[in-house]
Structures are given as structure tokens and as C-alpha cells.
Motif scaffolding. Structure first.
Motif, PDB file in Angstrom:
ATOM      1  N   ASP A 133      14.425 -12.661 -17.911  1.00 48.27           N
ATOM      2  CA  ASP A 133      14.341 -13.906 -18.685  1.00 48.27           C
ATOM      3  C   ASP A 133      12.890 -14.282 -18.956  1.00 48.27           C
ATOM      4  N   LEU A 134      12.010 -14.027 -17.989  1.00 46.37           N
ATOM      5  CA  LEU A 134      10.586 -14.288 -18.180  1.00 46.37           C
ATOM      6  C   LEU A 134      10.029 -13.396 -19.288  1.00 46.37           C
ATOM      7  N   LEU A 135      10.425 -12.134 -19.299  1.00 51.59           N
ATOM      8  CA  LEU A 135       9.975 -11.225 -20.355  1.00 51.59           C
ATOM      9  C   LEU A 135      10.446 -11.738 -21.715  1.00 51.59           C
ATOM     10  N   GLN A 136      11.722 -12.134 -21.815  1.00 49.39           N
ATOM     11  CA  GLN A 136      12.239 -12.631 -23.087  1.00 49.39           C
ATOM     12  C   GLN A 136      11.507 -13.906 -23.499  1.00 49.39           C
ATOM     13  N   LEU A 157      17.706 -25.581 -24.358  1.00 46.91           N
ATOM     14  CA  LEU A 157      17.962 -24.862 -25.604  1.00 46.91           C
ATOM     15  C   LEU A 157      17.826 -23.363 -25.396  1.00 46.91           C
ATOM     16  N   ASP A 158      18.284 -22.611 -26.363  1.00 47.13           N
ATOM     17  CA  ASP A 158      18.111 -21.165 -26.347  1.00 47.13           C
ATOM     18  C   ASP A 158      16.621 -20.848 -26.374  1.00 47.13           C
ATOM     19  N   VAL A 159      16.239 -19.784 -25.704  1.00 51.76           N
ATOM     20  CA  VAL A 159      14.827 -19.397 -25.644  1.00 51.76           C
ATOM     21  C   VAL A 159      14.230 -19.202 -27.039  1.00 51.76           C
ATOM     22  N   SER A 169      12.879 -13.334 -30.034  1.00 56.80           N
ATOM     23  CA  SER A 169      12.866 -12.493 -28.831  1.00 56.80           C
ATOM     24  C   SER A 169      14.103 -11.610 -28.742  1.00 56.80           C
ATOM     25  N   SER A 170      15.268 -12.113 -29.151  1.00 59.93           N
ATOM     26  CA  SER A 170      16.463 -11.268 -29.091  1.00 59.93           C
ATOM     27  C   SER A 170      16.334 -10.095 -30.067  1.00 59.93           C
ATOM     28  N   ASP A 171      15.765 -10.340 -31.239  1.00 58.94           N
ATOM     29  CA  ASP A 171      15.559  -9.264 -32.209  1.00 58.94           C
ATOM     30  C   ASP A 171      14.525  -8.263 -31.697  1.00 58.94           C
ATOM     31  N   VAL A 172      13.410  -8.765 -31.173  1.00 53.45           N
ATOM     32  CA  VAL A 172      12.374  -7.865 -30.644  1.00 53.45           C
ATOM     33  C   VAL A 172      12.944  -7.001 -29.522  1.00 53.45           C
TER      34      VAL A 172
END
Length: 185
Positions: A133-136, A157-159, A169-172
Motif C-alpha cells: 500500500d505504501l508503494l501504491q 478516499l481511494d489512493v 497508481s493502479s494503472d502504473v
């Protein structure tokens, strides 16, 4: 998820290969998986393929903005876009993008990894997150800033709530997974 034979990603894979040693060195220096650096370069510039002109000396992000600090024009006064180089260092927010050697693949990638690392450190000192989670969150902070990312997390909220497209971040990390499956550990 991205298809294994996605033509855009295969072109980006080929483009990233020419920076392999720089990416591996920077990832090691700042303790990030090389695939994550690949994912950022993919999202930001398609490893230079989406820049004008194409390559590490190109720029992107030509969306007009209001004046900020010494910049009184809607675009940077040199005629380029706000994003500079392979990892799209922002002209308004980073002195490096105005005065540094952002056209150098090595300097650009190292600077981008430093920004990513600073975001991770900022967040690590202020909120308790599991390593993944920290990385994201650090990846999200690379896009919208560590303060905005922290605010999103603290608000429940969502990150990615404050990132470009609300999916940065989810795409990356999706792209990073694709690069990992294609030889980037």
C-alpha cells in the motif's frame, strides 16, 4: 489487465530496453522494483514514444494552465509542454524541469526516482501502510503530490482519488505487472 501482445506496450518495452541499465541502477539506488519505474515511464511518456519530439528530450502535457510563480504564459515560455523527459518531470513544480538536464535519460530517471522516494518517505512518516500500500501511495504521490495523497487516504478516499484520471497508481502498477512478465523483475 493488458494483453501480452498489446502492440503499444510491446513498442514501449522495446523503447525502455535502451534505458535498462539506468532503470536498474536507479531502482536499486532508491529501493524500488525496476518494473515500477517501467510502469511510470510507460504511463508518463510511453518511454518517449508519446513525446514531442519523440525520445528523452521530448515534452508532453500541453494543457494550458494559469500563471504560476515566474511563468506568466499559459504554456512554458520555451514552447514545450509541462512534462519534461521520459518520466515527465513537471515544469511548474520542479526546478529540475526548468534548469536541470532533464533531457538526459539518466538524470531524468534518477530525478524521477528521487521524487518517488521522497513521496514514499513523506507518507511513511505520517501514515501506517503495509509495504504494498505504501508503494501504491508513493506512485500516486508521484502524480498528484504526497500531501494530496495523504489527504485522500486520511479522508478514507481511494489512493488515486486526486490523481490524473483517478487511476494513476493502479494503472502504473498494472503496467508494472506487464513489464514484470516481460523480463523486468
Amino acid at each position: 489487465n493488458l494483453d501480452a501482445d498489446d502492440s503499444s506496450m510491446l513498442s514501449q518495452l522495446q523503447a525502455a530496453q535502451q534505458y535498462r541499465n539506468i532503470i536498474l541502477s536507479a531502482a536499486s539506488r532508491f529501493n524500488f522494483p525496476p518494473s515500477v519505474i517501467c510502469g511510470i515511464g510507460s504511463r508518463e511518456s510511453h518511454w518517449g514514444l508519446a513525446l514531442k519530439p519523440q525520445g528523452p528530450a521530448g515534452t508532453g502535457d500541453f494543457g494550458k494552465r494559469g500563471a504560476r510563480a515566474a511563468r506568466t504564459t499559459a504554456l512554458p515560455p520555451d514552447g514545450g509542454g509541462f512534462g519534461r523527459g521520459l518520466l515527465q518531470i513537471d515544469y511548474d513544480w520542479h526546478e529540475f524541469a526548468r534548469t536541470g538536464n532533464w533531457r538526459s535519460p539518466q538524470d531524468n530517471i534518477l530525478y524521477g526516482c528521487q521524487v518517488l522516494s521522497q513521496g514514499r518517505q513523506f507518507l511513511q512518516q505520517r501514515i501506517n501502510l503495509a509495504p504494498a500500500d505504501l508503494l501504491q501511495a508513493a506512485v500516486a504521490a508521484y502524480n498528484c503530490g504526497a500531501t494530496a495523497t495523504l489527504g485522500a487516504l486520511q479522508a478514507g478516499l481511494d489512493v488515486d482519488a486526486k490523481t490524473t484520471g483517478a487511476d494513476y497508481s493502479s494503472d502504473v502498477l498494472n503496467r508494472a505487472g506487464w513489464f514484470q512478465q516481460n523480463g523486468w523483475a
